[in-house]
Design a protein around this motif. Structure first.
Motif, PDB file in Angstrom:
ATOM      1  N   ILE A 165       0.809  -1.276   0.159  1.00  0.00           N
ATOM      2  CA  ILE A 165      -0.142   0.002  -0.063  1.00  0.00           C
ATOM      3  C   ILE A 165       1.048   1.149   0.121  1.00  0.00           C
ATOM      4  CG2 ILE A 165      -1.965   1.248   1.114  1.00  0.00           C
ATOM      5  CD1 ILE A 165      -2.462  -1.435   2.692  1.00  0.00           C
ATOM      6  N   LEU A 166       0.746   2.122  -1.144  1.00  0.00           N
ATOM      7  CA  LEU A 166       1.849   3.071  -1.263  1.00  0.00           C
ATOM      8  C   LEU A 166       1.062   4.467  -1.440  1.00  0.00           C
ATOM      9  CD1 LEU A 166       4.248   1.659  -4.043  1.00  0.00           C
ATOM     10  CD2 LEU A 166       4.588   1.659  -1.569  1.00  0.00           C
ATOM     11  N   ASP A 187      -3.135   8.370   7.050  1.00  0.00           N
ATOM     12  CA  ASP A 187      -4.007   7.817   7.736  1.00  0.00           C
ATOM     13  C   ASP A 187      -4.942   6.612   7.201  1.00  0.00           C
ATOM     14  OD1 ASP A 187      -5.474   9.741   6.628  1.00  0.00           O
ATOM     15  OD2 ASP A 187      -6.371  10.498   8.361  1.00  0.00           O
ATOM     16  N   PHE A 188      -5.382   6.916   6.040  1.00  0.00           N
ATOM     17  CA  PHE A 188      -6.189   5.994   5.505  1.00  0.00           C
ATOM     18  C   PHE A 188      -5.183   4.778   4.870  1.00  0.00           C
ATOM     19  CE2 PHE A 188      -8.347   4.654   1.128  1.00  0.00           C
ATOM     20  CZ  PHE A 188      -9.244   3.699   1.825  1.00  0.00           C
ATOM     21  N   ILE A 189      -4.089   5.099   4.614  1.00  0.00           N
ATOM     22  CA  ILE A 189      -2.837   3.963   4.460  1.00  0.00           C
ATOM     23  C   ILE A 189      -2.635   3.046   5.741  1.00  0.00           C
ATOM     24  CG2 ILE A 189      -0.505   3.746   3.878  1.00  0.00           C
ATOM     25  CD1 ILE A 189      -0.468   5.868   1.892  1.00  0.00           C
ATOM     26  N   GLY A 190      -2.566   3.749   6.838  1.00  0.00           N
ATOM     27  CA  GLY A 190      -2.581   2.769   7.926  1.00  0.00           C
ATOM     28  C   GLY A 190      -3.449   2.253   8.438  1.00  0.00           C
ATOM     29  N   GLY A 227      -5.158  -5.419   6.990  1.00  0.00           N
ATOM     30  CA  GLY A 227      -4.657  -6.631   6.316  1.00  0.00           C
ATOM     31  C   GLY A 227      -4.852  -6.409   4.852  1.00  0.00           C
ATOM     32  N   LEU A 228      -4.918  -5.379   4.474  1.00  0.00           N
ATOM     33  CA  LEU A 228      -5.117  -5.440   2.974  1.00  0.00           C
ATOM     34  C   LEU A 228      -3.706  -5.011   2.284  1.00  0.00           C
ATOM     35  CD1 LEU A 228      -8.130  -2.672   2.788  1.00  0.00           C
ATOM     36  CD2 LEU A 228      -8.228  -5.107   2.147  1.00  0.00           C
ATOM     37  N   LEU A 245      -0.946   5.869  14.836  1.00  0.00           N
ATOM     38  CA  LEU A 245      -1.665   4.939  14.256  1.00  0.00           C
ATOM     39  C   LEU A 245      -2.282   4.403  15.585  1.00  0.00           C
ATOM     40  CD1 LEU A 245       0.790   3.253  11.976  1.00  0.00           C
ATOM     41  CD2 LEU A 245      -1.112   4.822  11.237  1.00  0.00           C
ATOM     42  N   ASN A 246      -3.337   3.532  15.127  1.00  0.00           N
ATOM     43  CA  ASN A 246      -4.064   2.674  16.193  1.00  0.00           C
ATOM     44  C   ASN A 246      -3.389   1.383  16.646  1.00  0.00           C
ATOM     45  OD1 ASN A 246      -5.836   1.429  17.647  1.00  0.00           O
ATOM     46  ND2 ASN A 246      -7.701   1.556  16.339  1.00  0.00           N
TER      47      ASN A 246
END
Length: 297
Positions: free
Chosen positions: A192-193, A225-228, A234-235, A248-249
């Motif tokens: 995920i970049l 934040d969306f990337i995180g 797990g995507l 991050l959470n």
């Protein structure tokens, strides 16, 4: 005809006297008479006529005075505005900020700058470092935050943040409990970049290719934040700076240091070496350079 002529004529009319107008303008009476005579010769008209001890305007003089008022008001307004700009009571700055830098480091910087210079307008443009660099080079931005390395022949800069990337994984991932992860261990993982407006996009691809694999890019985004969050679900695996990973959470994602290679994330405030830089932009550079030197923002 110039502004000084208009000022001279309006003072003579206001005070009904060449002598008093000369005193008001801090010149001699012969000087002011010579100015008016020179203007009359230039325009080939008479501006004043003397009626006994009184000074009266001709029709041409009336026309000049009628137009002089608005012109002098505009001139005074221009002089006031230039004075405001000179003393940083007015102005604007076009600043390019990547989303990670903007949200993580700059709200307190903006607050302190605006408290010090409330009349200066900050125009913020959020983009990736690649686009910001292009806009800086083209003169569409005054200053911008970009990722090293940059072309030092084109840009001047000072450092803001020195950081390194971590691998972001879901809690249940097979590598989540590791103390460090080598880049080669991620060869079979979906990535995920950030999208290709961001310097990290090409930097991560280049590092993967340098050790012999082409990463499979599952998703791209412009929002850290969306990337995180996607990595936490797990995507795919993501790589984000350590300072960002702290936000991050922890119930969803783990951030593990990346090694072999270590990929630095070094931000600088940059501006063009050549070309005009406003007083407001110069003060922003001076102010933020001092602030980032003194603090750990």
């Amino acid at each position: 005809m110039d502004i000084r002529h208009l000022q001279c004529i309006t003072e003579i009319v206001r005070l009904s006297s060449f002598t008093r107008a000369a005193e008001s303008m801090h010149v001699t009476q012969p000087t002011i008479s010579k100015m008016i005579k020179g203007l009359e010769n230039e325009l080939n008209v008479e501006i004043f006529v003397r009626d006994g001890k009184q000074v009266k305007l001709t029709d041409a003089g009336e026309a000049i005075v009628r137009h002089a008022g608005p012109i002098l008001q505009l001139f005074d307004g221009l002089r006031t505005e230039l004075n405001d700009i000179t003393y940083l009571n007015k102005g604007s700055i076009r600043i390019g900020l990547p989303p990670m830098a903007g949200s993580s480091f700059f709200p307190p910087v903006f607050k302190q700058f605006q408290e010090r210079y409330p009349g200066i307008r900050i125009r913020m443009f959020e983009n990736g470092a690649v686009k910001i660099g292009e806009d800086l080079a083209a003169g569409r931005l005054d200053v911008g935050v970009v990722l090293l390395p940059i072309n030092s022949e084109v840009f001047d800069s000072f450092p803001i943040v020195q950081d390194r990337l971590k691998v972001v994984l879901p809690k249940a991932h097979r590598l989540a409990d590791r103390r460090r992860i080598e880049l080669a261990e991620l060869a079979d993982e979906p990535f995920i970049l950030f999208d290709n407006d961001f310097a990290l996009h090409e930097r991560i691809l280049a590092e993967c290719r340098a050790i012999g694999f082409e990463p499979r890019v599952a998703y791209e985004s412009s929002q850290w934040d969306f990337i995180g969050e996607m990595a936490g679900e797990g995507l795919g695996v993501a790589m984000l700076p350590d300072s960002i990973c702290r936000s991050l959470n922890p119930d969803k994602a783990r951030a593990v240091p990346l090694v072999n290679p270590i990929i630095p994330w070094e931000l600088v405030m940059a501006w063009r070496r050549e070309g005009y830089l406003s007083l407001a932009a110069r003060e922003w550079i001076r102010f933020t350079r001092k602030l980032f030197t003194q603090s750990s923002l």
